[in-house]
Enzyme design. Structure first.
Site, PDB file in Angstrom:
ATOM      1  N   ASN A   9       0.871  -1.172   0.000  1.00 23.67           N
ATOM      2  CA  ASN A   9       0.000   0.000   0.000  1.00 23.67           C
ATOM      3  C   ASN A   9       0.906   1.219   0.000  1.00 23.67           C
ATOM      4  O   ASN A   9       1.513   1.536   1.011  1.00 23.67           O
ATOM      5  CB  ASN A   9      -0.909  -0.036   1.249  1.00 23.67           C
ATOM      6  CG  ASN A   9      -1.752   1.220   1.376  1.00 23.67           C
ATOM      7  OD1 ASN A   9      -1.796   2.050   0.471  1.00 23.67           O
ATOM      8  ND2 ASN A   9      -2.422   1.350   2.509  1.00 23.67           N
ATOM      9  N   TRP A  10       0.992   1.856  -1.154  1.00 21.58           N
ATOM     10  CA  TRP A  10       1.929   2.982  -1.285  1.00 21.58           C
ATOM     11  C   TRP A  10       1.420   4.246  -0.587  1.00 21.58           C
ATOM     12  O   TRP A  10       2.160   5.219  -0.464  1.00 21.58           O
ATOM     13  CB  TRP A  10       2.188   3.281  -2.767  1.00 21.58           C
ATOM     14  CG  TRP A  10       2.951   2.220  -3.500  1.00 21.58           C
ATOM     15  CD1 TRP A  10       3.372   1.005  -3.006  1.00 21.58           C
ATOM     16  CD2 TRP A  10       3.388   2.268  -4.865  1.00 21.58           C
ATOM     17  NE1 TRP A  10       4.044   0.305  -3.986  1.00 21.58           N
ATOM     18  CE2 TRP A  10       4.064   1.058  -5.136  1.00 21.58           C
ATOM     19  CE3 TRP A  10       3.273   3.208  -5.884  1.00 21.58           C
ATOM     20  CZ2 TRP A  10       4.619   0.775  -6.386  1.00 21.58           C
ATOM     21  CZ3 TRP A  10       3.817   2.930  -7.128  1.00 21.58           C
ATOM     22  CH2 TRP A  10       4.487   1.723  -7.372  1.00 21.58           C
ATOM     23  N   LYS A  11       0.144   4.244  -0.213  1.00 24.62           N
ATOM     24  CA  LYS A  11      -0.463   5.434   0.416  1.00 24.62           C
ATOM     25  C   LYS A  11      -0.212   6.661  -0.483  1.00 24.62           C
ATOM     26  O   LYS A  11      -0.199   6.527  -1.701  1.00 24.62           O
ATOM     27  CB  LYS A  11       0.064   5.612   1.840  1.00 24.62           C
ATOM     28  CG  LYS A  11      -0.115   4.320   2.647  1.00 24.62           C
ATOM     29  CD  LYS A  11       0.085   4.460   4.120  1.00 24.62           C
ATOM     30  CE  LYS A  11      -0.124   3.107   4.792  1.00 24.62           C
ATOM     31  NZ  LYS A  11       0.015   3.153   6.242  1.00 24.62           N
ATOM     32  N   HIS A  97      -9.376   1.246   4.901  1.00 22.89           N
ATOM     33  CA  HIS A  97      -8.097   1.398   5.593  1.00 22.89           C
ATOM     34  C   HIS A  97      -8.302   2.310   6.806  1.00 22.89           C
ATOM     35  O   HIS A  97      -9.087   3.252   6.755  1.00 22.89           O
ATOM     36  CB  HIS A  97      -7.047   1.991   4.648  1.00 22.89           C
ATOM     37  CG  HIS A  97      -5.670   1.911   5.225  1.00 22.89           C
ATOM     38  ND1 HIS A  97      -5.215   2.824   6.153  1.00 22.89           N
ATOM     39  CD2 HIS A  97      -4.680   1.008   5.055  1.00 22.89           C
ATOM     40  CE1 HIS A  97      -3.990   2.488   6.512  1.00 22.89           C
ATOM     41  NE2 HIS A  97      -3.642   1.386   5.868  1.00 22.89           N
ATOM     42  N   GLU A  99      -6.673   4.662   7.939  1.00 31.45           N
ATOM     43  CA  GLU A  99      -6.464   6.093   7.677  1.00 31.45           C
ATOM     44  C   GLU A  99      -7.704   6.713   7.037  1.00 31.45           C
ATOM     45  O   GLU A  99      -8.023   7.873   7.288  1.00 31.45           O
ATOM     46  CB  GLU A  99      -5.212   6.279   6.802  1.00 31.45           C
ATOM     47  CG  GLU A  99      -3.942   6.020   7.611  1.00 31.45           C
ATOM     48  CD  GLU A  99      -2.795   5.395   6.832  1.00 31.45           C
ATOM     49  OE1 GLU A  99      -2.787   5.471   5.593  1.00 31.45           O
ATOM     50  OE2 GLU A  99      -1.904   4.813   7.484  1.00 31.45           O
ATOM     51  N   GLU A 169      -5.314  -5.010  10.393  1.00 27.44           N
ATOM     52  CA  GLU A 169      -4.264  -4.025  10.659  1.00 27.44           C
ATOM     53  C   GLU A 169      -4.561  -3.332  11.983  1.00 27.44           C
ATOM     54  O   GLU A 169      -5.349  -2.381  12.026  1.00 27.44           O
ATOM     55  CB  GLU A 169      -4.236  -2.970   9.546  1.00 27.44           C
ATOM     56  CG  GLU A 169      -3.995  -3.534   8.169  1.00 27.44           C
ATOM     57  CD  GLU A 169      -3.421  -2.495   7.217  1.00 27.44           C
ATOM     58  OE1 GLU A 169      -2.282  -2.700   6.771  1.00 27.44           O
ATOM     59  OE2 GLU A 169      -4.069  -1.488   6.951  1.00 27.44           O
ATOM     60  N   GLY A 175       2.563   2.155  10.857  1.00 26.66           N
ATOM     61  CA  GLY A 175       3.516   3.256  10.727  1.00 26.66           C
ATOM     62  C   GLY A 175       4.205   3.626  12.034  1.00 26.66           C
ATOM     63  O   GLY A 175       4.865   4.666  12.129  1.00 26.66           O
ATOM     64  N   SER A 215       3.517  -2.254  10.341  1.00 31.40           N
ATOM     65  CA  SER A 215       4.972  -2.353  10.540  1.00 31.40           C
ATOM     66  C   SER A 215       5.523  -3.741  10.190  1.00 31.40           C
ATOM     67  O   SER A 215       6.431  -4.231  10.860  1.00 31.40           O
ATOM     68  CB  SER A 215       5.350  -1.952  11.971  1.00 31.40           C
ATOM     69  OG  SER A 215       4.938  -0.628  12.236  1.00 31.40           O
ATOM     70  N   GLY A 236       2.908  -1.228   4.230  1.00 31.28           N
ATOM     71  CA  GLY A 236       2.963   0.207   3.950  1.00 31.28           C
ATOM     72  C   GLY A 236       4.388   0.629   3.625  1.00 31.28           C
ATOM     73  O   GLY A 236       4.887   0.393   2.522  1.00 31.28           O
ATOM     74  N   GLY A 237       5.076   1.212   4.603  1.00 26.14           N
ATOM     75  CA  GLY A 237       6.416   1.774   4.402  1.00 26.14           C
ATOM     76  C   GLY A 237       7.379   0.865   3.646  1.00 26.14           C
ATOM     77  O   GLY A 237       8.064   1.314   2.715  1.00 26.14           O
TER      78      GLY A 237
HETATM   79  P1  13P Z   1       3.146   0.262   7.674  1.00 30.70           P
HETATM   80  O1  13P Z   1       3.622  -1.025   7.077  1.00 30.70           O
HETATM   81  O2  13P Z   1       3.885   1.459   7.176  1.00 30.70           O
HETATM   82  O3  13P Z   1       3.040   0.173   9.164  1.00 30.70           O
HETATM   83  O4  13P Z   1       1.637   0.464   7.132  1.00 30.70           O
HETATM   84  C1  13P Z   1       0.760  -0.587   7.201  1.00 30.70           C
HETATM   85  C2  13P Z   1      -0.446  -0.229   6.429  1.00 30.70           C
HETATM   86  O5  13P Z   1      -1.181   0.677   6.800  1.00 30.70           O
HETATM   87  C3  13P Z   1      -0.715  -0.950   5.175  1.00 30.70           C
HETATM   88  O6  13P Z   1      -1.979  -0.670   4.696  1.00 30.70           O
END
Ligand code: 13P
Length: 252
Positions: A9-11, A97, A99, A169, A175, A215, A236-237
């Site tokens: 997920n590149w956000k 998600h 967020e 999640e 994050g 994470s 994510g990251g």
């Molecule tokens: P991180 O891997 O950066 O913690 O993010 C997880 C995430 O929100 C994937 O959708």
């Protein structure tokens, strides 16, 4: 039996040019991989979908949008519909998600509408659920996840539900660098599968892919993925660097 998947997920990261480069790098690595049994998905900003969809080999990498509108079409400035997303040739959409839930006030009712529009347009939803830190502290994590599933997904019929990927999640792990322990992840994934069995049936539950997110990185992916009910990750990251993402794909 269910498919194992690693989804990135590149956000809100990467310009179009950078996104095309990253998608190409990931594809090159996946192409060289001997065991291609795990599915690889990249979740891109809307602006990247059409271009990246044209350049990647969809047999190696599938593409997801990160959201879709809860309305089918019309005067909703700035929104992007499931039908528009489908027209770019992609296969998946991330819905719910944390967020989106917290910064854009998306509730389960809205998310349920999004899921249905995605399915009507032949997009496969990756439906995200997970408790807040406060809920975990009060040991209300199962209640929280139960409510998200009941209100967001569990009115789907068997055929519709079988197209869903669930991503657990825990919000406190997103994050933050703090990861759920493999035991915590397995405990929750097992609980989710039990709910799916009770709501649908054993066969559907056995075939439902449940991803862990929060994470997840090359250093912990192996341990997380070795749990019987953890079928991969939503990353994510660590999905923003081809090498890290590929290491995670290789962690099964
Ligand atoms: P991180 O891997 O950066 O913690 O993010 C997880 C995430 O929100 C994937 O959708």
């Amino acid at each position: 039996m269910r498919k194992r998947i690693v989804a990135g997920n590149w956000k809100m990261n990467k310009t179009l040019k950078e996104g095309i480069e990253l998608a190409r790098e990931i594809e090159l690595q996946v192409e060289k991989q001997e065991d291609k049994s795990a599915g690889v998905i990249i979740g891109l900003p809307f602006i990247h979908l059409s271009e990246v969809s044209k350049i990647v080999n969809h047999k190696l990498i599938s593409i997801a949008a990160q959201n879709c509108s809860s309305e089918p079409r019309g005067a909703f400035t700035g929104e992007v519909s499931a039908e528009m997303i489908k027209s770019t040739g992609i296969e998946y959409v991330i819905i719910g998600h944390s967020e989106r839930r917290s910064y854009f006030n998306e509730d389960n009712e809205t998310l349920n509408k999004k899921v249905k529009l995605a399915l009507e347009n032949s997009l496969k939803p990756i439906f995200c659920i997970g408790e807040q830190l406060e809920e975990r502290k009060q040991e209300k994590q199962f209640e929280a996840v139960n409510k998200q599933l009941r209100e967001g997904l569990f009115d789907l019929d068997d055929e519709e539900f079988s197209k869903i990927i669930i991503a657990y999640e825990p919000v406190w792990a997103i994050g933050t660098g703090e990861t759920a322990t493999p035991q915590q992840a397995q405990e929750m994934h097992k609980y989710i599968r039990k709910l799916v069995t009770e709501t649908y049936n054993q066969e559907i539950a056995d075939n439902t892919t449940i991803l862990y997110g929060g994470s997840c990185k090359p250093t912990n992916a192996k341990e997380l993925f070795s749990n019987p009910d953890v079928d991969g990750g939503l990353i994510g990251g660590a999905s923003l660097k081809a090498d890290d993402f590929f290491e995670i794909i290789n962690s099964f």
